[in-house]
Every structure is written in C-alpha cells, then in structure tokens.
Design a protein around this motif. Structure first.
Motif, PDB file in Angstrom:
ATOM      1  N   GLU A 157       0.920  -1.165   0.092  1.00  0.00           N
ATOM      2  CA  GLU A 157       0.021   0.040  -0.028  1.00  0.00           C
ATOM      3  C   GLU A 157       0.882   1.232  -0.059  1.00  0.00           C
ATOM      4  OE1 GLU A 157      -2.477  -0.524   3.413  1.00  0.00           O
ATOM      5  OE2 GLU A 157      -4.010  -1.788   2.507  1.00  0.00           O
ATOM      6  N   ILE A 199       3.828   1.391  -1.135  1.00  0.00           N
ATOM      7  CA  ILE A 199       4.535   1.549  -2.658  1.00  0.00           C
ATOM      8  C   ILE A 199       3.460   2.077  -3.405  1.00  0.00           C
ATOM      9  CG2 ILE A 199       5.439   0.210  -4.410  1.00  0.00           C
ATOM     10  CD1 ILE A 199       6.888  -1.521  -2.335  1.00  0.00           C
ATOM     11  N   SER A 200       2.194   1.789  -3.393  1.00  0.00           N
ATOM     12  CA  SER A 200       1.445   2.061  -4.420  1.00  0.00           C
ATOM     13  C   SER A 200       0.982   3.638  -4.420  1.00  0.00           C
ATOM     14  CB  SER A 200      -0.055   1.131  -4.211  1.00  0.00           C
ATOM     15  OG  SER A 200      -1.194   1.853  -4.993  1.00  0.00           O
ATOM     16  N   GLU A 201       1.096   4.089  -3.014  1.00  0.00           N
ATOM     17  CA  GLU A 201       0.741   5.313  -2.728  1.00  0.00           C
ATOM     18  C   GLU A 201       2.025   6.492  -3.390  1.00  0.00           C
ATOM     19  OE1 GLU A 201      -0.870   9.090  -1.453  1.00  0.00           O
ATOM     20  OE2 GLU A 201      -1.890   7.166  -1.717  1.00  0.00           O
ATOM     21  N   ARG A 202       3.284   5.902  -3.168  1.00  0.00           N
ATOM     22  CA  ARG A 202       4.081   6.706  -3.800  1.00  0.00           C
ATOM     23  C   ARG A 202       4.200   6.552  -5.230  1.00  0.00           C
ATOM     24  NH1 ARG A 202       9.611   5.104  -0.613  1.00  0.00           N
ATOM     25  NH2 ARG A 202      10.307   6.888  -1.757  1.00  0.00           N
ATOM     26  N   MET A 203       3.874   5.532  -5.740  1.00  0.00           N
ATOM     27  CA  MET A 203       3.768   5.376  -7.355  1.00  0.00           C
ATOM     28  C   MET A 203       2.587   6.436  -7.656  1.00  0.00           C
ATOM     29  SD  MET A 203       5.821   3.194  -8.863  1.00  0.00           S
ATOM     30  CE  MET A 203       4.936   3.017 -10.269  1.00  0.00           C
ATOM     31  N   ARG A 204       1.604   6.628  -7.007  1.00  0.00           N
ATOM     32  CA  ARG A 204       0.464   7.502  -7.555  1.00  0.00           C
ATOM     33  C   ARG A 204       1.095   9.033  -7.340  1.00  0.00           C
ATOM     34  NH1 ARG A 204      -2.440  10.953  -5.547  1.00  0.00           N
ATOM     35  NH2 ARG A 204      -2.056  10.697  -3.296  1.00  0.00           N
ATOM     36  N   LEU A 211       4.165   9.711  -7.660  1.00  0.00           N
ATOM     37  CA  LEU A 211       5.219   9.968  -8.781  1.00  0.00           C
ATOM     38  C   LEU A 211       4.452  10.017 -10.290  1.00  0.00           C
ATOM     39  CD1 LEU A 211       7.812   7.251  -8.110  1.00  0.00           C
ATOM     40  CD2 LEU A 211       8.395   9.604  -8.194  1.00  0.00           C
ATOM     41  N   GLU A 212       3.541   9.227 -10.407  1.00  0.00           N
ATOM     42  CA  GLU A 212       2.675   9.378 -11.580  1.00  0.00           C
ATOM     43  C   GLU A 212       2.176  11.137 -11.733  1.00  0.00           C
ATOM     44  OE1 GLU A 212      -0.451   6.837 -11.370  1.00  0.00           O
ATOM     45  OE2 GLU A 212       1.193   5.067 -12.030  1.00  0.00           O
ATOM     46  N   GLU A 213       1.467  11.517 -10.571  1.00  0.00           N
ATOM     47  CA  GLU A 213       1.210  12.945 -10.498  1.00  0.00           C
ATOM     48  C   GLU A 213       2.301  13.942 -10.863  1.00  0.00           C
ATOM     49  OE1 GLU A 213      -0.751  14.056  -7.019  1.00  0.00           O
ATOM     50  OE2 GLU A 213      -2.273  12.480  -7.154  1.00  0.00           O
ATOM     51  N   GLN A 243       5.036  13.394 -12.434  1.00  0.00           N
ATOM     52  CA  GLN A 243       5.451  13.114 -13.903  1.00  0.00           C
ATOM     53  C   GLN A 243       4.371  13.814 -14.816  1.00  0.00           C
ATOM     54  OE1 GLN A 243       8.004  11.670 -14.933  1.00  0.00           O
ATOM     55  NE2 GLN A 243       7.736  11.785 -17.062  1.00  0.00           N
TER      56      GLN A 243
END
Length: 102
Positions: free
Chosen positions: A61, A63-68, A70-72, A74
C-alpha cells in the motif's frame, strides 16, 4: 600436608552433594521452562504467516501511494515541459532604430 589430605575429600563430597541437589531441584524447573519456550515458539510460528501478510500488505500500500504521487509529478512535469516547448524560448528583439540609422 596432612590438612590437605583431610580437606580434599571434604571439598569433593560437598561439591558432589551441591551438584546432585542442583540437578534434582532444577530439573523440573528446566522442563517447565523448555515446555514454555516450545509453546511460545509454536505460537510465534502460527501467527507469523498472518503477521507477514499484514506487513507485506502495508508495504505494498505504501509503494502504491508513492507510485501514485510519482505519476502525478510526472504528469505535471510533462505538461510544464509541453507548455514551455510551445512558447519560443528566446523572444527576438526588434533592432534599435538608433543603431540602424548609423
């Protein structure tokens, strides 16, 4: 020398009595302690699968939040670069009228 011959068997006898007494007294205590440790180990192993899966779920969870995030970031960076590339970087200046007259 004669005192040492009398004292040595007495020390051996007292040591032997103390060792036998300690074994007799501590054997039941050590059995109970070993049974308690075995039970604690079984409980830990039984609960370990649940604990590991909970820890793994929490990690995923995070890692998923951090990826979200990062996507924002980016997406924001790409849109910023896109708007910058559409605008000219250098604005051409008009030549000075004073310099052109010379």
């Amino acid at each position: 020398m004669e005192e040492l011959e009398i004292l040595a068997p007495m020390i051996v006898t007292v040591t032997l009595i103390l060792v036998v007494g300690a074994v007799i007294l501590l054997k039941p205590v050590s059995k109970q302690a070993s049974a308690l440790l075995e039970q604690m180990l079984k409980d830990r192993r039984a609960g370990q699968g649940t604990h590991d899966s909970e820890r793994l779920t929490a990690t995923l969870e995070g890692i998923s939040e951090r990826m979200r995030l990062l996507e924002e970031r980016q997406t924001f960076a790409e849109s910023l670069i896109q708007t910058r590339s559409e605008e000219p970087l250098l604005i051409p200046r008009e030549p000075d009228a004073a310099k052109s007259e010379e």
